[in-house]
Write an enzyme that holds these catalytic residues in place. Structure first.
Site, PDB file in Angstrom:
ATOM      1  N   LYS A  87       0.857  -1.191   0.000  1.00  0.00           N
ATOM      2  CA  LYS A  87       0.000   0.000   0.000  1.00  0.00           C
ATOM      3  C   LYS A  87       0.892   1.240   0.000  1.00  0.00           C
ATOM      4  O   LYS A  87       1.756   1.407   0.879  1.00  0.00           O
ATOM      5  CB  LYS A  87      -0.881  -0.036   1.253  1.00  0.00           C
ATOM      6  CG  LYS A  87      -2.149   0.755   1.161  1.00  0.00           C
ATOM      7  CD  LYS A  87      -2.998   0.451   2.396  1.00  0.00           C
ATOM      8  CE  LYS A  87      -4.324   1.144   2.339  1.00  0.00           C
ATOM      9  NZ  LYS A  87      -5.031   1.052   3.629  1.00  0.00           N
TER      10      LYS A  87
HETATM   11  C1  E4P Z   1      -8.307   2.171   3.546  1.00  0.00           C
HETATM   12  O1  E4P Z   1      -7.570   1.329   3.106  1.00  0.00           O
HETATM   13  C2  E4P Z   1      -8.173   2.777   4.866  1.00  0.00           C
HETATM   14  O2  E4P Z   1      -7.605   1.804   5.723  1.00  0.00           O
HETATM   15  C3  E4P Z   1      -9.476   3.127   5.517  1.00  0.00           C
HETATM   16  O3  E4P Z   1     -10.583   2.731   4.715  1.00  0.00           O
HETATM   17  C4  E4P Z   1      -9.566   4.503   6.066  1.00  0.00           C
HETATM   18  O4  E4P Z   1     -10.819   4.656   6.672  1.00  0.00           O
HETATM   19  P1  E4P Z   1     -11.142   5.797   7.731  1.00  0.00           P
HETATM   20  O5  E4P Z   1     -11.360   7.077   6.995  1.00  0.00           O
HETATM   21  O6  E4P Z   1     -12.399   5.318   8.404  1.00  0.00           O
HETATM   22  O7  E4P Z   1      -9.974   5.875   8.671  1.00  0.00           O
END
Ligand code: E4P
Length: 217
Positions: A87
């Protein structure tokens, strides 16, 4: 549509896996910290533990923000387990790293995407997944779902194979709307996924069926 769970909590990942509908997991440094997983070795071990529960892609985020650091960290993450997807944040060096990994056959998830232009660049660089954060856009009075719609249009215009992974999903209707808009994947908390099960007419209908069965037996 693929279902990913957005957590580093092993019990919740197992629960979703046992439901038989799980296609993968996304994590981020905040989700790891929430589970109390700190220190490089513990974090790496935790990724392997996640991979051993789920059949599917597991996104593991780099911490470095420079190209060389992202490549170094990403290669180490990818070596951990064949299910790992690296990522990478949507920044200039991140795009270079995505291109590097794409050229070397390593899957990537371009994270922290908030505009169609960013999604276009991620696809051009060869990202396997692009993660538009719909809930965080909603938080600042901008229509997160509209971004999914726009990215779908642009990717379909050119046949980009990058999968749209709707992220920052906050509730069940986000999942339903993403499905209508043609997102390839959603990543959501277990509570939002389980919300899809619920309907009061199902509960009352089942209660009646069971009561009527008891009357005759
Ligand atoms: C995506 O890969 C992130 O881990 C996640 O969806 C972020 O979500 P949040 O805005 O609820 O922290």
């Amino acid at each position: 549509m693929k279902f990913f769970i957005d957590t580093a909590n092993l019990a919740q990942i197992k629960e979703a896996q046992d439901l038989g509908i799980l296609d993968g997991v996304t994590t981020n440094p905040s989700l790891m910290a929430k589970e109390g997983i700190t220190g490089t070795n513990n974090i790496l071990k935790h990724y392997v533990a996640i991979c051993n529960i789920v059949d599917g892609d597991v996104s593991a985020e780099v911490i470095a923000t420079d190209f060389e650091g992202m490549v170094r960290e990403g290669e180490a993450l990818a070596d951990l387990h064949p299910q790992i997807v690296v990522k990478i944040p949507m920044i200039k060096d991140g795009i270079k790293a995505i291109k590097y990994f794409s050229d070397h056959g390593i899957k990537t998830n371009c994270t922290l995407v908030f505009s169609v232009g960013q999604a276009l660049l991620a696809a051009k660089a060869g990202a396997s997944y692009v993660s538009p954060f719909i809930g965080r856009l909603d938080d600042v009075c901008t229509d997160g779902l509209n971004l999914i719609d726009e990215i779908r249009l642009v990717y379909d215009n050119y046949g980009y194979e990058t999968e749209i992974l709707a992220a920052s999903v906050r509730h069940t209707m986000h999942i339903v709307e993403c499905a209508k808009l043609g997102a390839d994947v959603i990543t959501a908390p277990l509570s939002a996924i389980e919300g899809l099960l619920k309907h009061p007419l199902t509960d009352s209908g089942l209660a009646t069926f069971l009561a009527d069965y008891k009357k005759g037996n």
